[in-house]
Design a protein around this motif. Structure first.
Motif, PDB file in Angstrom:
ATOM      1  N   SER A  88       0.848  -1.189   0.000  1.00 55.36           N
ATOM      2  CA  SER A  88       0.000   0.000   0.000  1.00 55.36           C
ATOM      3  C   SER A  88       0.879   1.233   0.000  1.00 55.36           C
ATOM      4  O   SER A  88       1.965   1.230   0.598  1.00 55.36           O
ATOM      5  CB  SER A  88      -0.911   0.033   1.239  1.00 55.36           C
ATOM      6  N   SER A  89       0.424   2.276  -0.662  1.00 57.91           N
ATOM      7  CA  SER A  89       1.142   3.549  -0.614  1.00 57.91           C
ATOM      8  C   SER A  89       0.902   4.280   0.696  1.00 57.91           C
ATOM      9  O   SER A  89       1.583   5.253   1.009  1.00 57.91           O
ATOM     10  CB  SER A  89       0.720   4.440  -1.789  1.00 57.91           C
ATOM     11  N   ASN A  90      -0.082   3.818   1.487  1.00 54.94           N
ATOM     12  CA  ASN A  90      -0.329   4.327   2.841  1.00 54.94           C
ATOM     13  C   ASN A  90       0.563   3.533   3.787  1.00 54.94           C
ATOM     14  O   ASN A  90       0.421   2.319   3.931  1.00 54.94           O
ATOM     15  CB  ASN A  90      -1.808   4.133   3.187  1.00 54.94           C
ATOM     16  N   LEU A  91       1.505   4.203   4.433  1.00 51.73           N
ATOM     17  CA  LEU A  91       2.488   3.497   5.255  1.00 51.73           C
ATOM     18  C   LEU A  91       1.852   2.683   6.380  1.00 51.73           C
ATOM     19  O   LEU A  91       2.305   1.575   6.683  1.00 51.73           O
ATOM     20  CB  LEU A  91       3.501   4.480   5.832  1.00 51.73           C
ATOM     21  N   ILE A  92       0.817   3.229   7.011  1.00 47.00           N
ATOM     22  CA  ILE A  92       0.175   2.515   8.113  1.00 47.00           C
ATOM     23  C   ILE A  92      -0.526   1.262   7.595  1.00 47.00           C
ATOM     24  O   ILE A  92      -0.440   0.187   8.192  1.00 47.00           O
ATOM     25  CB  ILE A  92      -0.810   3.427   8.864  1.00 47.00           C
ATOM     26  N   VAL A  93      -1.209   1.396   6.489  1.00 49.32           N
ATOM     27  CA  VAL A  93      -1.876   0.243   5.883  1.00 49.32           C
ATOM     28  C   VAL A  93      -0.853  -0.790   5.433  1.00 49.32           C
ATOM     29  O   VAL A  93      -1.042  -1.998   5.614  1.00 49.32           O
ATOM     30  CB  VAL A  93      -2.766   0.692   4.707  1.00 49.32           C
ATOM     31  N   HIS A  94       0.245  -0.329   4.872  1.00 53.24           N
ATOM     32  CA  HIS A  94       1.283  -1.251   4.416  1.00 53.24           C
ATOM     33  C   HIS A  94       1.852  -2.037   5.604  1.00 53.24           C
ATOM     34  O   HIS A  94       2.035  -3.263   5.513  1.00 53.24           O
ATOM     35  CB  HIS A  94       2.402  -0.485   3.710  1.00 53.24           C
ATOM     36  N   ALA A  95       2.123  -1.348   6.703  1.00 55.40           N
ATOM     37  CA  ALA A  95       2.654  -2.030   7.888  1.00 55.40           C
ATOM     38  C   ALA A  95       1.664  -3.080   8.388  1.00 55.40           C
ATOM     39  O   ALA A  95       2.049  -4.211   8.728  1.00 55.40           O
ATOM     40  CB  ALA A  95       2.962  -1.016   8.982  1.00 55.40           C
ATOM     41  N   PHE A  96       0.385  -2.720   8.430  1.00 54.64           N
ATOM     42  CA  PHE A  96      -0.623  -3.688   8.868  1.00 54.64           C
ATOM     43  C   PHE A  96      -0.665  -4.888   7.929  1.00 54.64           C
ATOM     44  O   PHE A  96      -0.768  -6.042   8.378  1.00 54.64           O
ATOM     45  CB  PHE A  96      -2.003  -3.038   8.945  1.00 54.64           C
ATOM     46  N   ALA A  97      -0.594  -4.634   6.630  1.00 55.64           N
ATOM     47  CA  ALA A  97      -0.652  -5.731   5.668  1.00 55.64           C
ATOM     48  C   ALA A  97       0.518  -6.691   5.840  1.00 55.64           C
ATOM     49  O   ALA A  97       0.370  -7.903   5.690  1.00 55.64           O
ATOM     50  CB  ALA A  97      -0.700  -5.176   4.245  1.00 55.64           C
ATOM     51  N   LEU A  98       1.697  -6.159   6.157  1.00 50.53           N
ATOM     52  CA  LEU A  98       2.844  -7.028   6.421  1.00 50.53           C
ATOM     53  C   LEU A  98       2.523  -8.004   7.556  1.00 50.53           C
ATOM     54  O   LEU A  98       2.804  -9.205   7.474  1.00 50.53           O
ATOM     55  CB  LEU A  98       4.068  -6.202   6.786  1.00 50.53           C
ATOM     56  N   THR A  99       1.942  -7.460   8.616  1.00 51.02           N
ATOM     57  CA  THR A  99       1.587  -8.290   9.765  1.00 51.02           C
ATOM     58  C   THR A  99       0.473  -9.268   9.417  1.00 51.02           C
ATOM     59  O   THR A  99       0.533 -10.447   9.773  1.00 51.02           O
ATOM     60  CB  THR A  99       1.169  -7.390  10.936  1.00 51.02           C
ATOM     61  N   ALA A 100      -0.545  -8.775   8.728  1.00 50.88           N
ATOM     62  CA  ALA A 100      -1.678  -9.635   8.386  1.00 50.88           C
ATOM     63  C   ALA A 100      -1.235 -10.834   7.559  1.00 50.88           C
ATOM     64  O   ALA A 100      -1.657 -11.969   7.793  1.00 50.88           O
ATOM     65  CB  ALA A 100      -2.736  -8.830   7.637  1.00 50.88           C
ATOM     66  N   ARG A 101      -0.357 -10.591   6.596  1.00 50.72           N
ATOM     67  CA  ARG A 101       0.070 -11.674   5.706  1.00 50.72           C
ATOM     68  C   ARG A 101       0.962 -12.681   6.424  1.00 50.72           C
ATOM     69  O   ARG A 101       0.892 -13.879   6.162  1.00 50.72           O
ATOM     70  CB  ARG A 101       0.778 -11.072   4.489  1.00 50.72           C
ATOM     71  N   GLU A 102       1.799 -12.218   7.328  1.00 52.36           N
ATOM     72  CA  GLU A 102       2.662 -13.147   8.059  1.00 52.36           C
ATOM     73  C   GLU A 102       1.904 -13.913   9.126  1.00 52.36           C
ATOM     74  O   GLU A 102       2.175 -15.097   9.361  1.00 52.36           O
ATOM     75  CB  GLU A 102       3.838 -12.408   8.701  1.00 52.36           C
ATOM     76  N   CYS A 103       0.936 -13.252   9.761  1.00 53.18           N
ATOM     77  CA  CYS A 103       0.321 -13.816  10.965  1.00 53.18           C
ATOM     78  C   CYS A 103      -1.099 -14.349  10.737  1.00 53.18           C
ATOM     79  O   CYS A 103      -1.765 -14.736  11.695  1.00 53.18           O
ATOM     80  CB  CYS A 103       0.307 -12.767  12.073  1.00 53.18           C
ATOM     81  N   ALA A 104      -1.528 -14.373   9.478  1.00 51.22           N
ATOM     82  CA  ALA A 104      -2.837 -14.942   9.126  1.00 51.22           C
ATOM     83  C   ALA A 104      -3.996 -14.180   9.752  1.00 51.22           C
ATOM     84  O   ALA A 104      -4.994 -14.770  10.192  1.00 51.22           O
ATOM     85  CB  ALA A 104      -2.897 -16.428   9.491  1.00 51.22           C
ATOM     86  N   ILE A 105      -3.888 -12.852   9.785  1.00 46.22           N
ATOM     87  CA  ILE A 105      -5.035 -12.001  10.065  1.00 46.22           C
ATOM     88  C   ILE A 105      -5.837 -11.927   8.771  1.00 46.22           C
ATOM     89  O   ILE A 105      -5.290 -11.667   7.705  1.00 46.22           O
ATOM     90  CB  ILE A 105      -4.593 -10.599  10.524  1.00 46.22           C
ATOM     91  N   THR A 106      -7.128 -12.187   8.851  1.00 50.17           N
ATOM     92  CA  THR A 106      -7.939 -12.337   7.654  1.00 50.17           C
ATOM     93  C   THR A 106      -8.985 -11.232   7.533  1.00 50.17           C
ATOM     94  O   THR A 106      -9.232 -10.485   8.493  1.00 50.17           O
ATOM     95  CB  THR A 106      -8.661 -13.699   7.676  1.00 50.17           C
ATOM     96  N   PRO A 107      -9.650 -11.156   6.378  1.00 42.62           N
ATOM     97  CA  PRO A 107     -10.772 -10.218   6.251  1.00 42.62           C
ATOM     98  C   PRO A 107     -11.864 -10.443   7.282  1.00 42.62           C
ATOM     99  O   PRO A 107     -12.590  -9.502   7.630  1.00 42.62           O
ATOM    100  CB  PRO A 107     -11.271 -10.478   4.818  1.00 42.62           C
ATOM    101  N   ASP A 108     -11.988 -11.679   7.797  1.00 40.99           N
ATOM    102  CA  ASP A 108     -12.989 -11.938   8.833  1.00 40.99           C
ATOM    103  C   ASP A 108     -12.667 -11.225  10.138  1.00 40.99           C
ATOM    104  O   ASP A 108     -13.557 -11.050  10.983  1.00 40.99           O
ATOM    105  CB  ASP A 108     -13.096 -13.441   9.094  1.00 40.99           C
ATOM    106  N   HIS A 109     -11.422 -10.832  10.333  1.00 39.44           N
ATOM    107  CA  HIS A 109     -11.064  -9.979  11.463  1.00 39.44           C
ATOM    108  C   HIS A 109     -11.290  -8.512  11.125  1.00 39.44           C
ATOM    109  O   HIS A 109     -11.748  -7.734  11.967  1.00 39.44           O
ATOM    110  CB  HIS A 109      -9.584 -10.163  11.835  1.00 39.44           C
TER     111      HIS A 109
END
Length: 284
Positions: A88-109
């Motif tokens: 993401s070009s939004n730094l905060i969103v990009h940081a969250f996405a890094l965590t979501a992808r590594e830690c299996a945070i899903t759209p259901d969360h």
């Protein structure tokens, strides 16, 4: 090289959010092991940015309610897209996405969280059912996101499901945190935002909520020893800080004053947790 620098920069931006907004939660996250610490900060940063959209920052900038809803919808869409793409070009969103992808945070969360944020633009008071729905999306799923980082950080591509006992503990701790904040911030919520989440003017409802908070804290305390070792002190500290707030709220009775935990007490709670002393399961 460039992608790595961008990732580091995004996570630094996320860390700056928790430093600016939270002393108590920030203190607790410092007790997390390095495997987990940055991921929890990434979760907190996204949650805080979304919360600011509906809690005054967007309104202070002159955005009407419909524009605030559009900003929130766009933030959700960008978050879900980044979780899928990894950028993401939004730094905060990009940081969250890094965590979501590594830690299996899903759209259901993520989707229930944004649904609760939208509720803040749509209603100003809650009955028991809408309160429970709101708390699930605004707090319990945040606890579940953090639990995903506890279980899966450092395991890219190899996520495992969290134990159901830990899932229950994360949900109940998140609910307790949110309800304590509702009681603690009720005057500001009413005066500045025109909201009443818990019917704080009803003494019986307030007392029942405090009993529910104690029960949630008690249930959550029992699960702390089951967490990964590098997460226990931080969660125990957060639990202890909010348990202290709950006790002080009960002792203070109905008041518009914002109840706080003295710094010396915070330090004692953190020291006890760092020493491996379990959170109290019964409040005294």
């Amino acid at each position: 090289m460039t992608a790595s620098l961008y990732d580091v920069t995004a996570q630094a931006a996320a860390a700056s959010v928790i430093r600016a907004y939270s002393t108590s939660f920030g203190m607790a996250t410092r007790l997390l092991g390095p495997r987990v610490r940055g991921h929890v900060r990434n979760v907190y940063a996204l949650v805080r940015v979304a919360d600011e959209v509906v809690d005054g920052a967007a309104e202070d900038a002159g955005l009407p309610v419909e524009a605030q809803r559009t900003v929130l919808d766009d933030l959700e869409a960008e978050t879900l897209a980044a979780m899928a793409s990894g950028f993401s070009s939004n730094l905060i969103v990009h940081a969250f996405a890094l965590t979501a992808r590594e830690c299996a945070i899903t759209p259901d969360h993520v989707r229930p969280f944004f649904a609760s944020m939208r509720t803040d633009l749509e209603r100003t008071s809650h009955d028991d059912a809408s309160h429970d729905d709101y708390v699930y999306g605004s707090a319990e799923v945040v606890g579940l996101m953090c639990l995903q980082t506890f279980v899966n950080a450092g395991r890219p591509g190899r996520p495992v499901p969290a134990d159901e006992t830990l899932v229950t503990g994360a949900r109940r701790l998140g609910a307790a945190f949110q309800d304590i904040n509702f009681l603690r911030d009720h005057a500001d919520d009413a005066e500045r935002l025109g909201r009443d989440y818990v019917g704080v003017g009803d003494p019986a409802r307030r007392a029942a909520l405090l009993d529910r908070i104690d029960a949630d804290l008690d249930a959550a305390a029992a699960t702390v020893p089951l967490l990964p070792r590098d997460c226990r002190a931080a969660v125990a500290t957060a639990h202890g800080l909010f348990a202290s707030l709950a006790r002080r709220l009960r002792e203070a009775g109905a008041t518009d004053a914002r109840i706080r935990v003295p710094n010396a007490v915070k330090a004692t709670i953190a020291a006890r947790s760092a020493a491996g002393i379990r959170p109290r399961r019964r409040l005294v």
